[in-house]
Write a protein that holds these residues in place. Structure first.
Motif, PDB file in Angstrom:
ATOM      1  N   GLY A  83       0.814  -1.204   0.000  1.00 31.37           N
ATOM      2  CA  GLY A  83       0.000   0.000   0.000  1.00 31.37           C
ATOM      3  C   GLY A  83       0.854   1.263   0.000  1.00 31.37           C
ATOM      4  N   LEU A  84       0.224   2.366  -0.349  1.00 32.09           N
ATOM      5  CA  LEU A  84       0.896   3.657  -0.452  1.00 32.09           C
ATOM      6  C   LEU A  84       0.359   4.587   0.631  1.00 32.09           C
ATOM      7  CD1 LEU A  84       2.854   5.423  -2.175  1.00 32.09           C
ATOM      8  CD2 LEU A  84       0.854   6.072  -3.547  1.00 32.09           C
ATOM      9  N   LYS A  85       1.275   5.247   1.342  1.00 30.94           N
ATOM     10  CA  LYS A  85       0.877   6.158   2.416  1.00 30.94           C
ATOM     11  C   LYS A  85       1.487   7.531   2.191  1.00 30.94           C
ATOM     12  CE  LYS A  85       0.249   2.710   6.088  1.00 30.94           C
ATOM     13  NZ  LYS A  85       0.618   2.325   7.479  1.00 30.94           N
ATOM     14  N   LEU A  86       0.663   8.552   2.428  1.00 27.10           N
ATOM     15  CA  LEU A  86       1.064   9.949   2.271  1.00 27.10           C
ATOM     16  C   LEU A  86       0.925  10.668   3.597  1.00 27.10           C
ATOM     17  CD1 LEU A  86       1.555  12.714   0.776  1.00 27.10           C
ATOM     18  CD2 LEU A  86      -0.913  12.695   0.263  1.00 27.10           C
ATOM     19  N   LEU A  87       1.967  11.376   3.997  1.00 26.97           N
ATOM     20  CA  LEU A  87       1.922  12.258   5.156  1.00 26.97           C
ATOM     21  C   LEU A  87       1.797  13.691   4.658  1.00 26.97           C
ATOM     22  CD1 LEU A  87       2.219  12.764   8.227  1.00 26.97           C
ATOM     23  CD2 LEU A  87       4.708  12.880   7.844  1.00 26.97           C
ATOM     24  N   ASN A  88       0.736  14.379   5.059  1.00 27.19           N
ATOM     25  CA  ASN A  88       0.454  15.744   4.616  1.00 27.19           C
ATOM     26  C   ASN A  88       0.558  16.678   5.822  1.00 27.19           C
ATOM     27  OD1 ASN A  88      -0.353  17.934   3.075  1.00 27.19           O
ATOM     28  ND2 ASN A  88      -2.526  17.445   3.178  1.00 27.19           N
ATOM     29  N   LEU A  89       1.728  17.292   5.974  1.00 22.38           N
ATOM     30  CA  LEU A  89       1.968  18.171   7.127  1.00 22.38           C
ATOM     31  C   LEU A  89       1.544  19.602   6.820  1.00 22.38           C
ATOM     32  CD1 LEU A  89       5.481  16.920   8.347  1.00 22.38           C
ATOM     33  CD2 LEU A  89       3.217  16.318   9.231  1.00 22.38           C
ATOM     34  N   PHE A  90       0.971  20.264   7.825  1.00 18.69           N
ATOM     35  CA  PHE A  90       0.423  21.615   7.663  1.00 18.69           C
ATOM     36  C   PHE A  90      -0.637  21.571   6.565  1.00 18.69           C
ATOM     37  CE2 PHE A  90       4.884  21.770   8.870  1.00 18.69           C
ATOM     38  CZ  PHE A  90       4.823  22.423  10.090  1.00 18.69           C
ATOM     39  N   ALA A  91      -1.578  20.669   6.754  1.00 17.66           N
ATOM     40  CA  ALA A  91      -2.493  20.259   5.685  1.00 17.66           C
ATOM     41  C   ALA A  91      -3.475  21.339   5.268  1.00 17.66           C
ATOM     42  CB  ALA A  91      -3.268  19.018   6.126  1.00 17.66           C
ATOM     43  N   PHE A  92      -3.724  22.336   6.132  1.00 16.40           N
ATOM     44  CA  PHE A  92      -4.701  23.401   5.839  1.00 16.40           C
ATOM     45  C   PHE A  92      -6.032  22.738   5.482  1.00 16.40           C
ATOM     46  CE2 PHE A  92      -6.007  27.207   3.133  1.00 16.40           C
ATOM     47  CZ  PHE A  92      -6.319  27.984   4.220  1.00 16.40           C
ATOM     48  N   THR A  93      -6.635  23.048   4.345  1.00 19.14           N
ATOM     49  CA  THR A  93      -7.934  22.462   4.019  1.00 19.14           C
ATOM     50  C   THR A  93      -7.801  21.167   3.201  1.00 19.14           C
ATOM     51  OG1 THR A  93      -8.125  23.928   2.098  1.00 19.14           O
ATOM     52  CG2 THR A  93      -9.157  24.664   4.142  1.00 19.14           C
ATOM     53  N   CYS A  94      -6.621  20.564   3.237  1.00 20.66           N
ATOM     54  CA  CYS A  94      -6.389  19.198   2.746  1.00 20.66           C
ATOM     55  C   CYS A  94      -6.599  19.021   1.246  1.00 20.66           C
ATOM     56  CB  CYS A  94      -7.267  18.200   3.508  1.00 20.66           C
ATOM     57  SG  CYS A  94      -7.096  18.295   5.305  1.00 20.66           S
ATOM     58  N   ALA A  95      -6.278  20.054   0.461  1.00 17.24           N
ATOM     59  CA  ALA A  95      -6.398  19.916  -0.991  1.00 17.24           C
ATOM     60  C   ALA A  95      -5.443  18.855  -1.522  1.00 17.24           C
ATOM     61  CB  ALA A  95      -6.134  21.261  -1.663  1.00 17.24           C
ATOM     62  N   PHE A  96      -4.226  18.772  -0.959  1.00 18.97           N
ATOM     63  CA  PHE A  96      -3.291  17.735  -1.399  1.00 18.97           C
ATOM     64  C   PHE A  96      -3.881  16.344  -1.155  1.00 18.97           C
ATOM     65  CE2 PHE A  96       0.206  20.916  -1.163  1.00 18.97           C
ATOM     66  CZ  PHE A  96       0.791  20.657  -2.391  1.00 18.97           C
ATOM     67  N   SER A  97      -4.530  16.167  -0.031  1.00 19.28           N
ATOM     68  CA  SER A  97      -5.127  14.880   0.307  1.00 19.28           C
ATOM     69  C   SER A  97      -6.227  14.512  -0.683  1.00 19.28           C
ATOM     70  CB  SER A  97      -5.689  14.935   1.730  1.00 19.28           C
ATOM     71  OG  SER A  97      -6.328  13.737   2.086  1.00 19.28           O
ATOM     72  N   ALA A  98      -7.080  15.479  -1.007  1.00 21.58           N
ATOM     73  CA  ALA A  98      -8.172  15.215  -1.941  1.00 21.58           C
ATOM     74  C   ALA A  98      -7.635  14.879  -3.329  1.00 21.58           C
ATOM     75  CB  ALA A  98      -9.105  16.426  -2.010  1.00 21.58           C
ATOM     76  N   VAL A  99      -6.621  15.614  -3.778  1.00 23.66           N
ATOM     77  CA  VAL A  99      -6.027  15.351  -5.091  1.00 23.66           C
ATOM     78  C   VAL A  99      -5.399  13.961  -5.117  1.00 23.66           C
ATOM     79  CG1 VAL A  99      -4.140  16.036  -6.625  1.00 23.66           C
ATOM     80  CG2 VAL A  99      -5.701  17.767  -5.721  1.00 23.66           C
ATOM     81  N   ALA A 100      -4.706  13.595  -4.035  1.00 30.11           N
ATOM     82  CA  ALA A 100      -4.073  12.277  -3.971  1.00 30.11           C
ATOM     83  C   ALA A 100      -5.105  11.161  -3.996  1.00 30.11           C
ATOM     84  CB  ALA A 100      -3.207  12.180  -2.716  1.00 30.11           C
ATOM     85  N   ARG A 101      -6.170  11.306  -3.196  1.00 32.60           N
ATOM     86  CA  ARG A 101      -7.200  10.267  -3.153  1.00 32.60           C
ATOM     87  C   ARG A 101      -7.915  10.154  -4.493  1.00 32.60           C
ATOM     88  NH1 ARG A 101     -10.156   7.034   0.258  1.00 32.60           N
ATOM     89  NH2 ARG A 101      -8.031   6.461   0.844  1.00 32.60           N
ATOM     90  N   ALA A 102      -8.120  11.256  -5.175  1.00 31.17           N
ATOM     91  CA  ALA A 102      -8.766  11.206  -6.489  1.00 31.17           C
ATOM     92  C   ALA A 102      -7.864  10.545  -7.526  1.00 31.17           C
ATOM     93  CB  ALA A 102      -9.140  12.612  -6.950  1.00 31.17           C
ATOM     94  N   ALA A 103      -6.531  10.583  -7.298  1.00 30.23           N
ATOM     95  CA  ALA A 103      -5.586  10.039  -8.269  1.00 30.23           C
ATOM     96  C   ALA A 103      -5.399   8.539  -8.140  1.00 30.23           C
ATOM     97  CB  ALA A 103      -4.235  10.737  -8.136  1.00 30.23           C
ATOM     98  N   GLY A 104      -5.656   7.973  -6.948  1.00 33.11           N
ATOM     99  CA  GLY A 104      -5.446   6.536  -6.792  1.00 33.11           C
ATOM    100  C   GLY A 104      -5.608   6.075  -5.361  1.00 33.11           C
ATOM    101  N   GLU A 105      -5.364   4.794  -5.132  1.00 32.80           N
ATOM    102  CA  GLU A 105      -5.499   4.202  -3.806  1.00 32.80           C
ATOM    103  C   GLU A 105      -4.316   4.620  -2.938  1.00 32.80           C
ATOM    104  OE1 GLU A 105      -7.896   2.464  -2.331  1.00 32.80           O
ATOM    105  OE2 GLU A 105      -9.132   2.846  -4.101  1.00 32.80           O
ATOM    106  N   VAL A 106      -4.581   5.432  -1.954  1.00 28.86           N
ATOM    107  CA  VAL A 106      -3.535   5.924  -1.069  1.00 28.86           C
ATOM    108  C   VAL A 106      -4.143   6.231   0.294  1.00 28.86           C
ATOM    109  CG1 VAL A 106      -3.865   8.305  -1.926  1.00 28.86           C
ATOM    110  CG2 VAL A 106      -1.752   7.696  -0.761  1.00 28.86           C
ATOM    111  N   GLU A 107      -3.423   5.859   1.336  1.00 30.11           N
ATOM    112  CA  GLU A 107      -3.807   6.274   2.681  1.00 30.11           C
ATOM    113  C   GLU A 107      -3.150   7.622   2.967  1.00 30.11           C
ATOM    114  OE1 GLU A 107      -3.308   3.385   5.787  1.00 30.11           O
ATOM    115  OE2 GLU A 107      -3.504   1.722   4.376  1.00 30.11           O
ATOM    116  N   VAL A 108      -3.876   8.498   3.663  1.00 33.66           N
ATOM    117  CA  VAL A 108      -3.356   9.833   3.923  1.00 33.66           C
ATOM    118  C   VAL A 108      -3.534  10.173   5.396  1.00 33.66           C
ATOM    119  CG1 VAL A 108      -3.400  12.276   3.253  1.00 33.66           C
ATOM    120  CG2 VAL A 108      -4.087  10.524   1.589  1.00 33.66           C
TER     121      VAL A 108
END
Length: 310
Positions: free
Chosen positions: A145-170
């Motif tokens: 599996g793939l895991k992403l750490l999003n520090l200083f996430a603010f409104t989590c746009a990076f997280s949403a983009v990553a999840r829309a791109a593929g299977e990833v835990e954030v």
């Protein structure tokens, strides 16, 4: 008297281009346009947002001329945000208020809050979002599996983009509960599954031991504020954070490391990363968003792709 001609010409040209994605139509803050350094214009169709960082002559005239360009393109209202006034008040001098404005990025939409100084979505870091999107598409579905750490996430746009791109835990980390709540809402708004997506209200530096064991992370985004009173200062804390970070990274990891400080050069940033841990390798500086030209590249947003190997 300042002439608006170059601003209006650039906005008119960009409005004529096809595409519904949100973007900056005019970036005065990069000091490429003498006399217009304190004005920016953003498209959040069907809303146009004009930001004045200092009081300008003939503000109302500029707004009216911008509206003449925007209204035929289907825009419903033009808002102004005056950063030079207490509370950065917003009004709608042209058209009608757009009650629920959104930032558009392909199929994704991010609800905005014009009444706040930071509307909830940063346009300048789009090259970083594209970089992350590509990394997820390349690596999602691998063993373990793939895991992403999003520090200083603010409104989590990076997280949403990553999840829309593929299977990833954030794991999204931010000290502000309110922005994390908006981050969760951003995922729900786009009908993105929340399974495997965490929103943790933590201090990224001081509470590292409360999220480090949620890894190991093959991807990380580190995008801190330049200065957050009592919490984080890039001069004092950035290197400390990067020294801790390897404790939760995988054997090999790709990092997007960001510095949004005009007072720190790219060379200084690279030195800081190298001092933090010799296992970091700066692969490249990502290109600037072309909508954000800057007279001095060292003053512009710095987005570095960093490879880590244990």
């Amino acid at each position: 008297m300042v002439s608006w001609d170059s601003l209006l010409a650039q906005v008119g040209a960009k409005l004529a281009e096809a595409g519904a994605d949100s973007r900056r139509l005019f970036h005065g803050r990069g000091r490429c346009y003498p006399g217009l350094e304190q004005v920016c214009v953003d498209s959040f169709s069907p809303a146009l947002l004009v930001t004045f960082f200092e009081e300008q002559e003939r503000e109302a005239e500029l707004c009216e001329q911008l509206w003449q360009l925007a209204e035929p393109r289907g825009y419903l209202g033009l808002a102004t945000q005056r950063r030079y006034l207490p509370g950065a008040p917003v009004d709608w001098p042209c058209g009608q208020p757009v009650m629920e404005p959104v930032a558009r990025r392909g199929d994704l939409k991010f609800p905005l809050t014009f009444a706040r100084q930071n509307v909830g979505f940063f346009l300048d870091i789009e090259p970083g979002r594209r970089w992350l999107e590509q990394r997820v598409r390349e690596r999602a579905g691998g063993e373990g599996g793939l895991k992403l750490l999003n520090l200083f996430a603010f409104t989590c746009a990076f997280s949403a983009v990553a999840r829309a791109a593929g299977e990833v835990e954030v794991v999204n980390i931010d000290v502000n509960r309110g922005v994390l709540k908006r981050g969760r809402e951003n995922h729900l708004f786009n009908k993105l599954p929340l399974k495997g997506i965490k929103f943790l209200q933590l201090d990224a530096l001081r509470e590292f031991n409360r999220f480090d064991r949620r890894g190991p992370f093959q991807l990380a985004v580190v995008d801190p504020p330049t200065r957050q009173k009592g919490r984080f200062d890039v001069n004092e804390n950035y290197e400390k954070l990067l020294k801790q970070l390897p404790g939760c990274l995988a054997q090999e990891a790709d990092l997007l490391v960001v510095l949004n400080s005009p007072r720190h050069s790219e060379a200084h940033f690279r030195e800081l990363i190298g001092r933090a841990d010799s296992r970091y390798e700066v692969v490249e500086r990502l290109p600037q968003n072309p909508d954000f030209p800057d007279r001095d590249p060292d003053a512009a947003l710095k987005m570095l792709h960093v490879k880590f190997r244990k």
